[in-house]
Scaffold this motif. Structure first.
Motif, short mmCIF file in Angstrom:
data_model
loop_
_atom_site.label_atom_id
_atom_site.label_comp_id
_atom_site.label_asym_id
_atom_site.label_seq_id
_atom_site.Cartn_x
_atom_site.Cartn_y
_atom_site.Cartn_z
N GLN A 205 -61.98 10.01 -30.47
CA GLN A 205 -61.31 11.25 -30.63
C GLN A 205 -62.05 12.37 -30.42
O GLN A 205 -62.75 12.83 -31.37
N PRO A 206 -61.85 13.03 -29.29
CA PRO A 206 -62.26 14.47 -29.19
C PRO A 206 -61.74 15.53 -30.22
O PRO A 206 -60.69 15.13 -30.58
N ALA A 207 -62.45 16.35 -30.63
CA ALA A 207 -62.15 17.46 -31.34
C ALA A 207 -61.19 18.23 -30.71
O ALA A 207 -61.17 18.38 -29.58
N LYS A 208 -59.98 18.49 -31.40
CA LYS A 208 -58.68 19.30 -30.62
C LYS A 208 -58.46 20.69 -31.57
O LYS A 208 -58.40 20.29 -32.94
N PRO A 209 -58.21 21.60 -30.95
CA PRO A 209 -57.64 22.90 -31.81
C PRO A 209 -56.04 22.79 -32.14
O PRO A 209 -55.49 22.14 -31.21
N VAL A 210 -55.90 22.86 -33.13
CA VAL A 210 -54.45 22.62 -33.77
C VAL A 210 -54.14 24.03 -34.66
O VAL A 210 -54.81 24.61 -35.21
N ASP A 265 -49.22 19.46 -44.49
CA ASP A 265 -49.45 20.25 -43.49
C ASP A 265 -48.53 19.79 -42.17
O ASP A 265 -48.57 18.56 -41.83
N VAL A 266 -48.20 20.79 -41.73
CA VAL A 266 -47.34 20.24 -40.20
C VAL A 266 -48.32 20.92 -39.06
O VAL A 266 -48.59 22.17 -39.43
N ALA A 267 -48.79 20.32 -37.95
CA ALA A 267 -49.58 20.80 -37.03
C ALA A 267 -49.16 20.49 -35.78
O ALA A 267 -48.37 19.47 -35.49
N ALA A 268 -49.70 21.12 -34.93
CA ALA A 268 -49.54 20.78 -33.28
C ALA A 268 -50.71 21.15 -32.69
O ALA A 268 -51.55 22.38 -32.86
N GLU A 269 -51.17 20.44 -31.76
CA GLU A 269 -52.38 20.74 -30.81
C GLU A 269 -51.84 21.81 -29.91
O GLU A 269 -50.93 21.97 -29.34
N ILE A 270 -52.95 22.71 -29.53
CA ILE A 270 -52.59 23.65 -28.48
C ILE A 270 -53.87 23.49 -27.68
O ILE A 270 -54.70 22.68 -27.75
N ASP A 271 -53.67 24.27 -26.53
CA ASP A 271 -54.51 24.11 -25.22
C ASP A 271 -55.78 25.15 -25.12
O ASP A 271 -56.11 25.21 -23.93
N THR A 272 -56.19 25.62 -26.28
CA THR A 272 -57.30 26.38 -26.07
C THR A 272 -57.91 26.36 -27.45
O THR A 272 -57.43 26.36 -28.41
N THR A 273 -59.24 26.77 -27.29
CA THR A 273 -60.08 26.82 -28.66
C THR A 273 -60.54 28.31 -28.88
O THR A 273 -61.35 28.50 -29.84
N THR A 274 -60.15 29.16 -28.31
CA THR A 274 -60.47 30.65 -28.44
C THR A 274 -58.97 31.46 -28.44
O THR A 274 -58.10 31.26 -27.62
N ASP A 281 -61.54 38.18 -29.76
CA ASP A 281 -61.53 36.69 -29.29
C ASP A 281 -62.09 35.86 -30.72
O ASP A 281 -63.29 36.28 -31.30
N VAL A 282 -61.40 35.06 -31.14
CA VAL A 282 -61.79 34.30 -32.26
C VAL A 282 -61.90 32.84 -32.23
O VAL A 282 -60.98 32.32 -31.56
N GLU A 283 -63.18 32.13 -32.08
CA GLU A 283 -63.44 30.85 -31.72
C GLU A 283 -62.75 29.93 -32.74
O GLU A 283 -63.06 30.16 -34.14
N ILE A 284 -62.07 28.73 -32.49
CA ILE A 284 -61.59 27.69 -33.67
C ILE A 284 -62.75 26.77 -33.79
O ILE A 284 -63.18 26.21 -32.87
N THR A 285 -63.07 26.68 -35.08
CA THR A 285 -64.09 25.96 -35.50
C THR A 285 -63.66 24.70 -36.63
O THR A 285 -62.53 24.78 -36.78
N PRO A 286 -64.56 23.58 -36.28
CA PRO A 286 -64.05 22.56 -37.60
C PRO A 286 -64.02 23.21 -38.95
O PRO A 286 -64.89 24.17 -39.07
N ALA A 287 -63.35 22.57 -39.85
CA ALA A 287 -63.45 23.20 -41.14
C ALA A 287 -64.75 22.86 -41.69
O ALA A 287 -65.56 21.84 -41.34
N LEU A 334 -60.17 23.18 -35.61
CA LEU A 334 -60.77 22.27 -34.79
C LEU A 334 -60.58 20.88 -35.37
O LEU A 334 -61.64 20.46 -36.21
N ALA A 335 -59.73 19.86 -35.19
CA ALA A 335 -59.23 18.77 -36.00
C ALA A 335 -59.93 17.78 -35.13
O ALA A 335 -60.61 17.66 -34.06
N PHE A 336 -59.78 16.48 -35.90
CA PHE A 336 -60.34 15.61 -35.46
C PHE A 336 -61.71 15.04 -34.81
O PHE A 336 -62.50 15.64 -35.73
N GLY A 337 -62.14 14.60 -34.02
CA GLY A 337 -63.47 14.51 -33.63
C GLY A 337 -64.30 13.31 -34.08
O GLY A 337 -64.17 12.83 -35.25
N GLY A 338 -64.71 12.39 -33.02
CA GLY A 338 -65.68 11.25 -33.49
C GLY A 338 -64.77 10.05 -33.26
O GLY A 338 -63.70 10.08 -32.89
N LYS A 339 -65.37 9.06 -33.47
CA LYS A 339 -64.84 7.52 -33.63
C LYS A 339 -63.73 7.34 -34.61
O LYS A 339 -63.96 7.89 -35.77
#
Length: 468
Positions: A205-210, A265-274, A281-287, A334-339
């Protein structure tokens, strides 16, 4: 001179007697022990069909706490190997390799019995050393598993090896007996659930911005639906304001299913990490895990900060978990990420908790490490009910993907089911996660108590911190 001759004759007589006794002794050795375990047959079979849990139940670690184990070969089934090195001579060095399993994992539940053979290489005398584990359903209701663990060895014509059969009830017997006792304790820690009909896979699972909103609602379907709709509306408004696109179905992350209220939490993935917030410009990072800072404000330790506190936070800044404050109650991470271990469920949300429990049990029997407190399971709805003029149709035809994030570096690339090319029956037509651009309808919020999807990945932080 006479006494010397008598001594020589005595030695010859003893030697002859030793040879005669050695020849008369059996050329093979056998010892076995049995134990009843109250557990699903497939679970016990899976533990013996791989060596990833062997260090957890073998008595070798009791003999030498510093013994080192190394896995090699296949992850599951014939060809799987484990070797150990120990400083204690009682343990010594050795290895095990799975020689055969009968029947295969897909047939064991229907067969009701199975046999697993391990080849043994260690300092015990003899050749062709094997452990044979026979499993069979037992008990009046067939809810028990009879485990018969045997050791067999060939001594051939080596008379010294034949004499070692006198000590077969020493190390070989004690290893079997004490390891079986440890195994019983290990199996008691695994959820007793039949997962034989589940077809799990290991997914990267790649890390995804939500974008997500933390909310709380009374534990009724209507209240949860209303809170979910409101949160999704806030996410959509924030996405429009930011000029980004929502590229996934609605994702629900559970923080707490309380006696009266449901925090999630209610969440949805978006198409950018910035994100561009207030011209910056704010970079979305893992918690990140929160730090124990005595100077931190008192409200930072609450499980769910009030909406007005979130609104007072500066857009573009980050909270103590490193999540970007977007607008009002909306945050980004930046959610998910890893196996992750993945399963699919076709039906209402009532089946999600059981599927997550199956994934946890499967992970434990196969030796896949997970942390369901810090990196909790999450569900993605890949097919939602049809909302037709205010009514919900096809509620039983929903499709979900359930993920259990896995930890550790020594994870296999595939599950045995993946290697065999197996597919979950009735789910071949499910759309892939992220294929929908529309949020799920209100009726897809968690239904009865305990059926709500459990989150993971939104925050690698202690339980209860994700809803701040």
């Amino acid at each position: 001179m006479t006494r010397l001759l008598e001594f020589i004759v005595a030695i010859v007589i003893v030697a002859v007697l030793g040879v005669v006794v050695g020849v008369a002794m059996p050329s093979t050795g056998h010892v076995e022990r049995e134990m009843l375990i109250s557990k699903d047959l497939r679970q016990v079979y899976d533990v013996f069909s791989n060596f990833r849990r062997f260090p957890d139940y073998t008595v070798l670690r009791s003999f030498d706490p510093k013994v080192q184990f190394e896995l090699s070969g296949k992850a599951y089934g014939p060809g799987a190997k484990i070797a150990w090195k120990a400083s204690d001579p009682k343990v010594g060095d050795g290895s095990l390799e799975i020689a055969s399993i009968d029947p295969g994992f897909a047939q064991i539940s229907d067969a009701g019995k199975g046999t697993i053979v391990w080849n043994v290489e260690n300092g015990w005398r003899g050749d062709d050393k094997k452990f044979t584990i026979k499993l069979e359903r037992a008990g009046r209701s067939q809810k028990l598993v009879k485990v018969n663990w045997a050791y067999d060895v060939s001594y051939g014509f080596n008379l010294i090896n034949r004499f070692s059969n006198l000590y077969i009830h020493g190390d070989p017997d004690s290893l079997i007996q004490f390891s079986l006792s440890n195994l019983q304790n290990l199996m008691a820690s695994i959820p007793n659930i039949d997962y034989s009909k589940m077809v799990p896979s290991i997914a990267e699972q790649p890390a995804k911005p939500v974008l997500f909103v933390s909310t709380t609602a009374p534990r009724t379907l209507d209240d949860v639906d209303a809170a979910s709709d409101k949160a999704m509306g806030e996410i959509q408004a924030a996405a429009k304001k930011l000029g980004v696109n929502i590229v996934s179905p609605r994702i629900t992350f559970t923080t707490s299913w309380g006696d009266q209220n449901y925090t999630f939490d209610v969440a949805a993935e978006i198409d950018t990490t910035t994100l561009k917030i207030n011209g910056q410009d704010v970079e979305i990072t893992p918690a990140q895990r929160p730090t124990l800072d005595a100077a931190a404000p008192a409200e930072a330790s609450t499980a769910a900060a009030p909406a007005d506190a979130a609104a007072a936070a500066t857009p573009g800044s980050k909270d103590k978990l490193g999540r970007v404050i977007v607008d009002g109650n909306v945050k980004a991470v930046l959610a998910f990420g890893g196996k992750a271990l993945k399963a699919e469920w076709n039906g209402t949300g009532a089946g999600l908790p059981q599927t997550r429990q199956m994934l946890a049990a499967y992970s434990q029997t196969h030796g896949y490490k997970f942390d369901d407190v810090t990196y909790r399971a999450y569900d993605i709805q890949v097919k939602a009910p049809v909302n037709n003029k205010g009514t919900i149709e096809g509620y039983d035809e929903q499709k979900f993907e359930i993920y259990l994030p896995l930890q550790g570096d020594n994870l296999p690339e595939q599950t045995p089911e993946q290697e065999a090319g197996m597919k979950q029956p009735g789910l071949e037509e499910a759309a892939p996660a992220g294929s929908s651009t529309a949020p799920a309808p209100a009726g897809t919020a968690p239904a009865p108590a305990g059926t709500a999807p459990t989150p993971a990945g939104t925050a690698p932080a202690p339980a209860g911190t994700a809803a701040q």
